[in-house]
Design a protein around this motif. Structure first.
Motif, PDB file in Angstrom:
ATOM      1  N   CYS A 146       0.846  -1.196   0.000  1.00  0.00           N
ATOM      2  CA  CYS A 146       0.000   0.000   0.000  1.00  0.00           C
ATOM      3  C   CYS A 146       0.884   1.250   0.000  1.00  0.00           C
ATOM      4  O   CYS A 146       1.833   1.348   0.774  1.00  0.00           O
ATOM      5  CB  CYS A 146      -0.883  -0.026   1.242  1.00  0.00           C
ATOM      6  SG  CYS A 146      -1.679   1.546   1.602  1.00  0.00           S
TER       7      CYS A 146
ATOM      8  N   CYS B 239       0.395   3.225   3.629  1.00  0.00           N
ATOM      9  CA  CYS B 239       0.872   2.702   4.922  1.00  0.00           C
ATOM     10  C   CYS B 239       2.017   1.704   4.796  1.00  0.00           C
ATOM     11  O   CYS B 239       2.535   1.230   5.812  1.00  0.00           O
ATOM     12  CB  CYS B 239      -0.279   2.068   5.686  1.00  0.00           C
ATOM     13  SG  CYS B 239      -0.813   0.483   5.025  1.00  0.00           S
TER      14      CYS B 239
ATOM     15  N   CYS C 147      -4.417   0.031   0.366  1.00  0.00           N
ATOM     16  CA  CYS C 147      -5.209  -0.978   1.071  1.00  0.00           C
ATOM     17  C   CYS C 147      -6.684  -0.819   0.700  1.00  0.00           C
ATOM     18  O   CYS C 147      -7.194   0.304   0.711  1.00  0.00           O
ATOM     19  CB  CYS C 147      -5.135  -0.773   2.580  1.00  0.00           C
ATOM     20  SG  CYS C 147      -3.550  -1.110   3.324  1.00  0.00           S
TER      21      CYS C 147
ATOM     22  N   CYS D 173      -5.630   0.092   7.052  1.00  0.00           N
ATOM     23  CA  CYS D 173      -4.640   1.077   6.602  1.00  0.00           C
ATOM     24  C   CYS D 173      -4.420   2.130   7.685  1.00  0.00           C
ATOM     25  O   CYS D 173      -3.291   2.496   7.987  1.00  0.00           O
ATOM     26  CB  CYS D 173      -5.137   1.726   5.317  1.00  0.00           C
ATOM     27  SG  CYS D 173      -3.859   2.589   4.404  1.00  0.00           S
TER      28      CYS D 173
END
Ligand SMILES: [Zn+2]
Length: 220
Positions: free
Chosen positions: A155, A158, A190, A196
């Motif tokens: 992601c 994150c 995400c 996330c």
């Protein structure tokens, strides 16, 4: 009594640092190594709060803690000072996405607004993912088209490896000589924004992405 002052991403960052310290105890690292891990964690945490008052510095300081219980208590105490996501009304949300006549809104009562860096929800019927974030003191929102991917990926917000969606958004960037010009930007993020928000430790990428999406700059 000091006011709430810890942002979700900073809280997650502190949480990760504590996990590192606990881990070095668990691995029976030498006292010198453990001390170094603690000192570095302490410096990094303090750097997140350059304007901290003495009382805040005291509660953020983890250098004297030793046991798991002490670290758990430390986290619990800091949790009280977590800043919630700013209050936002349905009317404000609708105003932010004027092109969506039948905007599907998230159920804010069911969300943990204390653990949010950004607010996001999807409308499956239109394949849209909405993202709201307080950008430099001002609440902003963007809508993206999303495609759920079968393969796990990292992601962009994150850095967690897991189920992601590919999101793309058309920026507001314009070209003076070409009214048909448009620029889309895409990212893997995400799909589950609750996860996330539990993982995000830094908002730099999110900030850049939103700024670029909202950028109304004209390219000649
Ligand atoms: Zn994420």
């Amino acid at each position: 009594m000091t006011e709430k002052y810890i942002k979700n991403a900073d809280f997650n960052f502190i949480h990760n640092q504590v996990a590192l310290i606990k881990d070095s105890y668990k691995k029976n690292a030498s006292p010198n190594v453990i001390q170094a891990v603690k000192d570095i964690a302490n410096l990094k945490i303090m750097a997140l709060f350059p304007n901290a008052m003495d009382e805040q510095k005291e509660m953020l300081d983890l250098s004297t803690l030793k046991t798991d219980q002490e670290y758990n208590k430390y986290i619990q105490q800091l949790h009280v000072y977590l800043l919630p996501f700013p209050k936002i009304s349905e009317a404000q949300m609708k105003k932010m996405f004027p092109k969506n006549k039948k905007l599907k809104l998230p159920d804010l009562d069911k969300m943990n607004l204390h653990q949010l860096t950004y607010l996001s929800w999807v409308d499956i019927s239109t394949n849209k993912k909405f993202i709201m974030f307080e950008l430099e003191g001002k609440m902003v929102g963007i809508e993206c088209k999303y495609t759920l991917l079968n393969k796990d990926n990292i992601c962009s917000f994150c850095n967690r490896f897991g189920q992601v969606a590919y999101i793309s958004t058309v920026t507001k960037e314009k070209k003076a000589k070409n009214p048909d010009y448009y620029k889309a930007i895409g990212n893997y993020i995400c799909f589950d924004s609750t996860e996330c928000n539990k993982n995000i430790t830094n908002v730099d990428y999110l900030t850049t992405f939103l700024k670029e999406s909202l950028g109304e700059k004209t390219v000649l």
